[in-house]
Design an enzyme around this catalytic site. Sequence first.
Site, PDB file in Angstrom:
ATOM      1  N   HIS A  10       0.801  -1.213   0.000  1.00  0.00           N
ATOM      2  CA  HIS A  10       0.000   0.000   0.000  1.00  0.00           C
ATOM      3  C   HIS A  10       0.834   1.263   0.000  1.00  0.00           C
ATOM      4  O   HIS A  10       0.534   2.219  -0.709  1.00  0.00           O
ATOM      5  CB  HIS A  10      -0.885   0.028   1.239  1.00  0.00           C
ATOM      6  CG  HIS A  10      -2.297  -0.204   0.898  1.00  0.00           C
ATOM      7  ND1 HIS A  10      -2.897   0.487  -0.126  1.00  0.00           N
ATOM      8  CD2 HIS A  10      -3.208  -1.044   1.385  1.00  0.00           C
ATOM      9  CE1 HIS A  10      -4.133   0.077  -0.222  1.00  0.00           C
ATOM     10  NE2 HIS A  10      -4.354  -0.871   0.680  1.00  0.00           N
ATOM     11  N   CYS A  48       7.466  -4.510 -28.035  1.00  0.00           N
ATOM     12  CA  CYS A  48       7.165  -4.536 -26.602  1.00  0.00           C
ATOM     13  C   CYS A  48       8.390  -4.872 -25.764  1.00  0.00           C
ATOM     14  O   CYS A  48       8.288  -5.006 -24.549  1.00  0.00           O
ATOM     15  CB  CYS A  48       6.015  -5.485 -26.301  1.00  0.00           C
ATOM     16  SG  CYS A  48       6.317  -7.155 -26.864  1.00  0.00           S
ATOM     17  N   GLU A  73      10.714 -12.462 -31.784  1.00  0.00           N
ATOM     18  CA  GLU A  73      11.809 -12.409 -30.801  1.00  0.00           C
ATOM     19  C   GLU A  73      12.855 -13.479 -31.062  1.00  0.00           C
ATOM     20  O   GLU A  73      13.836 -13.594 -30.336  1.00  0.00           O
ATOM     21  CB  GLU A  73      11.266 -12.491 -29.371  1.00  0.00           C
ATOM     22  CG  GLU A  73      10.342 -13.663 -29.095  1.00  0.00           C
ATOM     23  CD  GLU A  73       9.750 -13.621 -27.676  1.00  0.00           C
ATOM     24  OE1 GLU A  73      10.286 -12.925 -26.808  1.00  0.00           O
ATOM     25  OE2 GLU A  73       8.729 -14.305 -27.461  1.00  0.00           O
ATOM     26  N   ARG A  91       1.888  -9.594 -19.865  1.00  0.00           N
ATOM     27  CA  ARG A  91       2.681 -10.819 -19.633  1.00  0.00           C
ATOM     28  C   ARG A  91       1.870 -11.729 -18.716  1.00  0.00           C
ATOM     29  O   ARG A  91       1.983 -11.666 -17.491  1.00  0.00           O
ATOM     30  CB  ARG A  91       4.007 -10.475 -18.953  1.00  0.00           C
ATOM     31  CG  ARG A  91       5.015  -9.762 -19.837  1.00  0.00           C
ATOM     32  CD  ARG A  91       6.320  -9.562 -19.067  1.00  0.00           C
ATOM     33  NE  ARG A  91       7.436  -9.221 -19.915  1.00  0.00           N
ATOM     34  CZ  ARG A  91       7.867  -7.977 -20.146  1.00  0.00           C
ATOM     35  NH1 ARG A  91       7.245  -6.950 -19.592  1.00  0.00           N
ATOM     36  NH2 ARG A  91       8.897  -7.757 -20.930  1.00  0.00           N
ATOM     37  N   ASP A  94      14.509 -10.605 -26.043  1.00  0.00           N
ATOM     38  CA  ASP A  94      15.010 -11.900 -26.506  1.00  0.00           C
ATOM     39  C   ASP A  94      15.678 -11.795 -27.875  1.00  0.00           C
ATOM     40  O   ASP A  94      16.698 -12.428 -28.115  1.00  0.00           O
ATOM     41  CB  ASP A  94      13.863 -12.920 -26.572  1.00  0.00           C
ATOM     42  CG  ASP A  94      13.563 -13.485 -25.182  1.00  0.00           C
ATOM     43  OD1 ASP A  94      14.527 -13.773 -24.443  1.00  0.00           O
ATOM     44  OD2 ASP A  94      12.380 -13.628 -24.851  1.00  0.00           O
TER      45      ASP A  94
HETATM   46  C1  PEP Z   1      10.924  -9.636 -25.143  1.00  0.00           C
HETATM   47  O1  PEP Z   1      11.495 -10.723 -25.222  1.00  0.00           O
HETATM   48  O2  PEP Z   1      11.342  -8.594 -25.658  1.00  0.00           O
HETATM   49  C2  PEP Z   1       9.686  -9.514 -24.373  1.00  0.00           C
HETATM   50  C3  PEP Z   1       8.956  -8.418 -24.396  1.00  0.00           C
HETATM   51  O3  PEP Z   1       9.295 -10.561 -23.620  1.00  0.00           O
HETATM   52  P1  PEP Z   1       9.929 -10.984 -22.219  1.00  0.00           P
HETATM   53  O4  PEP Z   1      10.803  -9.859 -21.743  1.00  0.00           O
HETATM   54  O5  PEP Z   1       8.774 -11.277 -21.350  1.00  0.00           O
HETATM   55  O6  PEP Z   1      10.729 -12.195 -22.607  1.00  0.00           O
HETATM   56 MG    MG Z   2      10.586 -12.624 -24.715  1.00  0.00          MG
END
Ligand code: PEP
Ligand code: MG
Length: 537
Positions: free
Chosen positions: A186, A499, A428, A293, A452
């Site tokens: 909190h 992302c 990725e 995620r 990745d």
């Molecule tokens: C990524 O691999 O860039 C990604 C967004 O996924 P994570 O970081 O959850 O592997």
């Molecule tokens: Mg990833």
Amino acid sequence: MKKGIAASKGYAIGKVFLKEDKEIKITDKKVENVQEEQARFKKALDASESQLKKIKEKAQREVGADKAAVFDSHIMLLGDPEFAGTVENEIENNSINAEKALSDVVKTYAATFAAMEDEYLRERGADIKDVGHRILANLTGNISSLDDVDKDTVIVANDLTPSDTAQLDKNKVIAFLTNIGGRTSHSAIMSRTLEIPAVVGMKDITSCVKNGDTIIVDGIEGTAIVNPDESTIVEYEKKKEKYEEEKEQLKKLINVETVTKDGKRVLVAGNIGKPQDVDQVVANGGDAIGLFRTEFLYMDRDDMPSEEEQFESYKTVLQKMEGKPVVIRTLDIGGDKKLSYLPLPEEMNPFLGYRAIRLCLDRPDIFKVQLRALLRASIYGNLKIMFPMISSLEEFLQAKDVINECKTELKKEGKEYSDDIETGIMVEIPAAAVNSEELAKHVDFFSIGTNDLIQYTLAADRMNEKVSYLYNPLHPAVLGLIKLTIASAHKAGKWCGMCGEMAGDEKAIPILVEYGLDEFSMSASSMLKAKQLIMQK
Ligand code: PEP
Ligand code: MG
């Protein structure tokens, strides 16, 4: 320098106010006049209620009705006949004093919450203790207040309860540090709402400072410096000034559409791990959720989340986004993310192993629960389903087959789902980027997972600091794959987002705009800065 968990951004330089948790000693006494003891308890209850009502009004004015709502549950507990009745019975049945009866009942209630699976509910155990502590303080005349501190105060405490944080006067308290707590406690939530820098989980900060010490709080790095020298103070004053000026400037962008210098509209989106994280994305003017995620729903528990639990989470996110795009990624477990209740074989190279879509296609029993929940939630907003770790077209097509199987099942069961759900993939794995022209013909969108993609392209483990010098987002090979992926999507008339962390990387943003990236997804706190950079390009 002391390190902890950065809970709320910003810098502060001030004087320590050490909030000592007065351990209220509970004496265990036998009483003769039970009615008198019950009346003492009732009086402390009433006093607590009127104090809390005042605190709630203050919180409503200062942090808004939704955040002040936490006190409703406190006030409700005070008025709950079952709670009061249990304490009164304890007093009567055991002829014990109110303090002892109260502390026993609070312990039982708190233990019940502590055993709950849901992290949010577990945290609510702290609310019960907070209320219990207040009643106890009223019983023993130990009511303390954070109301009358000096200007430029940095509160240092073991922990801050919701009622402590609500009492903080923003004109005087400029930051706080706590020994315990995490980002969802909190005090951390309140610090972000109050927009004062805070570092939590500092372990022993209360024993490293004394009242009146000068202290620097760095809410960006999650550090504090006790009694710094003059040159350090000057250094941080400059940082603070720069940060605050920039923050003010950035706020103007919250409701501005993100358009590049060339007139292209792009989306600035948020990455989330829990439904509650949506609030920050919305507060920062997010156009979309670019990555949910979902593996976080599976973590910190002893069994798989059910279809119903997942449905509720996805529905909440979709509803909170009110029709704006929400990209939900299917389970990405394996590699560095493990589940205690799903033992997987030890692997030589977990990042190249049995993970994400590979595991899901192998375990339809797990995969289908999630897909059914997603499909059922799809009627509540603009859902897009994304598969992680796709290396070949076959995997994507197989995954879509499983979606279709789920649709057939749901139809038979008379359960609704939207007919208009885009499906896309994370790019990725370098193979997917190299082969993106072919993949783009089949998917509705790409989202580039640079975290990745970089490690696989450069053969540099993203977790190993010994090779971190090789992990370079701006390496020409990485940039080449990104450029190709975006161009392939556009050639097929599809959109391409990103992302991975690189989407919020200040150096990378101008290049990504140049390449024509359509959606930038990142943590909520980076969004406004990214917006500014995108618009400058
Ligand atoms: C990524 O691999 O860039 C990604 C967004 O996924 P994570 O970081 O959850 O592997
Ligand atoms: Mg990833």
